[in-house]
Design a protein around this motif. Structure first.
Motif, PDB file in Angstrom:
ATOM      1  N   GLN A 118       0.837  -1.189   0.000  1.00  7.06           N
ATOM      2  CA  GLN A 118       0.000   0.000   0.000  1.00  7.06           C
ATOM      3  C   GLN A 118       0.877   1.245   0.000  1.00  7.06           C
ATOM      4  N   SER A 119       0.515   2.209  -0.825  1.00  9.11           N
ATOM      5  CA  SER A 119       1.286   3.440  -0.900  1.00  9.11           C
ATOM      6  C   SER A 119       0.942   4.347   0.275  1.00  9.11           C
ATOM      7  N   CYS A 120       1.885   5.204   0.632  1.00 14.71           N
ATOM      8  CA  CYS A 120       1.713   6.156   1.719  1.00 14.71           C
ATOM      9  C   CYS A 120       1.518   7.543   1.125  1.00 14.71           C
ATOM     10  N   THR A 121       0.532   8.264   1.629  1.00  9.68           N
ATOM     11  CA  THR A 121       0.278   9.621   1.156  1.00  9.68           C
ATOM     12  C   THR A 121       1.157  10.646   1.860  1.00  9.68           C
ATOM     13  N   ALA A 122       1.705  10.314   3.002  1.00 10.18           N
ATOM     14  CA  ALA A 122       2.577  11.226   3.749  1.00 10.18           C
ATOM     15  C   ALA A 122       3.445  10.392   4.678  1.00 10.18           C
ATOM     16  N   GLY A 123       4.530  11.008   5.140  1.00  6.91           N
ATOM     17  CA  GLY A 123       5.405  10.335   6.081  1.00  6.91           C
ATOM     18  C   GLY A 123       6.740   9.969   5.470  1.00  6.91           C
ATOM     19  N   THR A 124       7.663   9.566   6.338  1.00  5.38           N
ATOM     20  CA  THR A 124       9.012   9.174   5.937  1.00  5.38           C
ATOM     21  C   THR A 124       9.111   7.659   6.002  1.00  5.38           C
ATOM     22  N   GLN A 125       9.115   7.031   4.845  1.00  5.92           N
ATOM     23  CA  GLN A 125       9.191   5.571   4.813  1.00  5.92           C
ATOM     24  C   GLN A 125      10.623   5.063   4.904  1.00  5.92           C
ATOM     25  N   ASN A 126      11.586   5.847   4.496  1.00  5.78           N
ATOM     26  CA  ASN A 126      12.992   5.456   4.556  1.00  5.78           C
ATOM     27  C   ASN A 126      13.767   6.552   5.282  1.00  5.78           C
ATOM     28  N   ALA A 127      14.525   6.146   6.289  1.00  6.87           N
ATOM     29  CA  ALA A 127      15.312   7.094   7.071  1.00  6.87           C
ATOM     30  C   ALA A 127      16.718   6.541   7.237  1.00  6.87           C
ATOM     31  N   THR A 128      17.695   7.434   7.101  1.00 15.51           N
ATOM     32  CA  THR A 128      19.101   7.062   7.215  1.00 15.51           C
ATOM     33  C   THR A 128      19.725   7.841   8.367  1.00 15.51           C
ATOM     34  N   SER A 134      21.403   8.540  17.130  1.00 19.66           N
ATOM     35  CA  SER A 134      21.006   7.581  18.171  1.00 19.66           C
ATOM     36  C   SER A 134      19.645   6.953  17.887  1.00 19.66           C
ATOM     37  N   SER A 135      18.810   7.602  17.067  1.00 15.76           N
ATOM     38  CA  SER A 135      17.483   7.068  16.772  1.00 15.76           C
ATOM     39  C   SER A 135      17.027   7.565  15.412  1.00 15.76           C
ATOM     40  N   LEU A 136      16.033   6.876  14.863  1.00  8.71           N
ATOM     41  CA  LEU A 136      15.433   7.233  13.577  1.00  8.71           C
ATOM     42  C   LEU A 136      13.921   7.249  13.738  1.00  8.71           C
ATOM     43  N   ALA A 137      13.260   8.153  13.036  1.00  4.34           N
ATOM     44  CA  ALA A 137      11.807   8.268  13.072  1.00  4.34           C
ATOM     45  C   ALA A 137      11.262   7.961  11.685  1.00  4.34           C
ATOM     46  N   LEU A 138      10.319   7.035  11.617  1.00  2.94           N
ATOM     47  CA  LEU A 138       9.667   6.676  10.363  1.00  2.94           C
ATOM     48  C   LEU A 138       8.162   6.768  10.550  1.00  2.94           C
ATOM     49  N   SER A 139       7.455   7.039   9.468  1.00  2.00           N
ATOM     50  CA  SER A 139       6.004   7.166   9.539  1.00  2.00           C
ATOM     51  C   SER A 139       5.394   6.891   8.176  1.00  2.00           C
ATOM     52  N   CYS A 140       4.101   6.600   8.195  1.00  2.00           N
ATOM     53  CA  CYS A 140       3.358   6.329   6.960  1.00  2.00           C
ATOM     54  C   CYS A 140       1.890   6.628   7.208  1.00  2.00           C
ATOM     55  N   THR A 141       1.309   7.447   6.362  1.00  2.00           N
ATOM     56  CA  THR A 141      -0.123   7.724   6.398  1.00  2.00           C
ATOM     57  C   THR A 141      -0.762   7.081   5.182  1.00  2.00           C
ATOM     58  N   MET A 142      -1.616   6.132   5.410  1.00  2.00           N
ATOM     59  CA  MET A 142      -2.239   5.402   4.313  1.00  2.00           C
ATOM     60  C   MET A 142      -3.379   6.200   3.698  1.00  2.00           C
ATOM     61  N   ARG A 143      -3.892   5.689   2.597  1.00  2.00           N
ATOM     62  CA  ARG A 143      -5.086   6.254   1.995  1.00  2.00           C
ATOM     63  C   ARG A 143      -6.317   5.842   2.797  1.00  2.00           C
ATOM     64  N   GLU A 144      -7.382   6.569   2.613  1.00  2.00           N
ATOM     65  CA  GLU A 144      -8.615   6.239   3.334  1.00  2.00           C
ATOM     66  C   GLU A 144      -9.147   4.883   2.878  1.00  2.00           C
ATOM     67  N   VAL A 145      -9.547   4.084   3.839  1.00  2.00           N
ATOM     68  CA  VAL A 145     -10.071   2.751   3.542  1.00  2.00           C
ATOM     69  C   VAL A 145     -11.450   2.892   2.913  1.00  2.00           C
ATOM     70  N   ARG A 146     -11.625   2.281   1.760  1.00  2.00           N
ATOM     71  CA  ARG A 146     -12.869   2.379   1.020  1.00  2.00           C
ATOM     72  C   ARG A 146     -13.806   1.228   1.380  1.00  2.00           C
ATOM     73  N   SER A 147     -15.079   1.418   1.050  1.00  2.00           N
ATOM     74  CA  SER A 147     -16.070   0.367   1.307  1.00  2.00           C
ATOM     75  C   SER A 147     -16.004  -0.739   0.273  1.00  2.00           C
ATOM     76  N   TRP A 148     -15.558  -0.406  -0.952  1.00  2.00           N
ATOM     77  CA  TRP A 148     -15.398  -1.435  -1.985  1.00  2.00           C
ATOM     78  C   TRP A 148     -14.490  -0.862  -3.057  1.00  2.00           C
ATOM     79  N   ALA A 149     -13.958  -1.726  -3.904  1.00  2.00           N
ATOM     80  CA  ALA A 149     -13.066  -1.298  -4.978  1.00  2.00           C
ATOM     81  C   ALA A 149     -12.982  -2.400  -6.012  1.00  2.00           C
ATOM     82  N   GLU A 150     -12.550  -2.039  -7.200  1.00  2.00           N
ATOM     83  CA  GLU A 150     -12.326  -3.034  -8.245  1.00  2.00           C
ATOM     84  C   GLU A 150     -11.104  -3.891  -7.884  1.00  2.00           C
ATOM     85  N   PRO A 151     -11.110  -5.162  -8.291  1.00  2.00           N
ATOM     86  CA  PRO A 151      -9.978  -6.033  -7.928  1.00  2.00           C
ATOM     87  C   PRO A 151      -8.639  -5.551  -8.455  1.00  2.00           C
TER      88      PRO A 151
END
Length: 294
Positions: A118-128, A134-151
């Motif tokens: 699933q693609s992320c609409t916002a956030g840092t998926q890769n951090a170096t 001492s630490s890394l912060a990663l995040s991902c905001t998904m798309r809104e979950v739909r009620s139905w969709a084409e396969p």
């Protein structure tokens, strides 16, 4: 005299025992046990799976605090319903800088129940992080979950989702160093925010494997098969024998017809096996030529 003193000491000891038994509960009640946390949030999980099949299920609002090794694949699972927008936040505490030999790159990915990324609409998926980080912060905001969709669309649907945290790049000597990960999964919106799509998903994409994802919809009951007048001909325990016998009879009839057509193509049976048809103008000898017998 000594015997009497010993007897009196024993009786005194037995008399003290009931008092001790009564005092023991009072002492334990006076020192109460630690009370559970009153925040109302579930206790964070301290484990992570190593594959999709062993992913640790997270309940609604439950976090993860896991001790891991650098280079391990870490998997968690959570549920999402229609109208929700899941957000994943991760904090990776790296090994001490003195033990590392170079920069490290970590990545987070989200998959649906069919293992589709699933693609992320916002956030840092890769951090170096460099050698001093001492630490890394990663995040991902998904798309809104739909009620139905084409396969073929790959849009997020209600069901189970998997979070995978992995080390993308690091020096070889750094593999196996101790690290720790904090994971938080949040959701925005609910079913009231779901936009009308003109359809409805009857069951979640993949039900929760272990029941930990509490906010995922339960699988719908299977629908009954529609009955037709010909349904009995192709179902049931005796349909196999019926079609086997019928197929054998048809095959036998086809074999007889084929033999008849190929053995006597003109439909006429000769009078004598191996005889030659008479020719015009030739004498017609009897069965024994030259014998003189009639």
């Amino acid at each position: 005299m000594t015997t009497h003193r010993a007897l009196r000491a024993a009786l005194a000891a037995f008399a003290v025992l009931p008092a001790l038994a009564v005092a023991a509960p009072a002492a334990s009640a006076a020192s109460p046990s630690p009370s559970p946390t009153t925040s109302g949030k579930p206790t964070p999980v301290t484990k992570a799976g190593t594959s999709f099949l062993t992913a640790i299920n997270l309940a609604a609002g439950q976090d993860a605090n896991v001790a891991a090794s650098t280079g391990d694949y870490l998997y968690w699972a959570f549920g999402a319903s229609e109208g929700q927008t899941p957000t994943i936040g991760l904090t990776v505490n790296l090994a001490p800088a003195a033990d590392r030999h170079g920069p490290q790159t970590w990545s987070v990915e989200v998959f649906d129940g069919l293992r589709r990324r699933q693609s992320c609409t916002a956030g840092t998926q890769n951090a170096t992080g460099d050698a001093a980080a001492s630490s890394l912060a990663l995040s991902c905001t998904m798309r809104e979950v739909r009620s139905w969709a084409e396969p073929w669309s790959g849009d997020p649907l209600p069901g189970t989702y998997y979070v995978r945290l992995a080390l993308s790049d690091a020096p070889q000597p750094d593999l196996g160093l101790a690290a720790s990960v904090q994971l938080h999964v949040g959701v925005k919106g609910d079913a009231d925010n779901a936009q009308p799509e003109g359809g409805e998903l009857k069951a979640p994409l993949v039900p929760p494997a272990g029941g930990g994802a509490a906010n995922a919809a339960q699988a719908a009951a299977p629908e009954e098969a529609e009955d037709h007048w010909y349904s009995g001909w192709f179902s049931g325990w005796n349909s196999r024998w019926f079609w086997t016998v019928a197929g054998g009879a048809l095959a036998a009839l086809a074999g007889v017809a084929g033999y008849t057509l190929t053995r006597h193509p003109r439909g006429g049976r000769p009078t004598r096996y191996g005889s030659v048809p008479p020719q015009a103008g030739a004498p017609q000898p009897g069965p024994y030529a030259g014998s003189g017998q009639p």
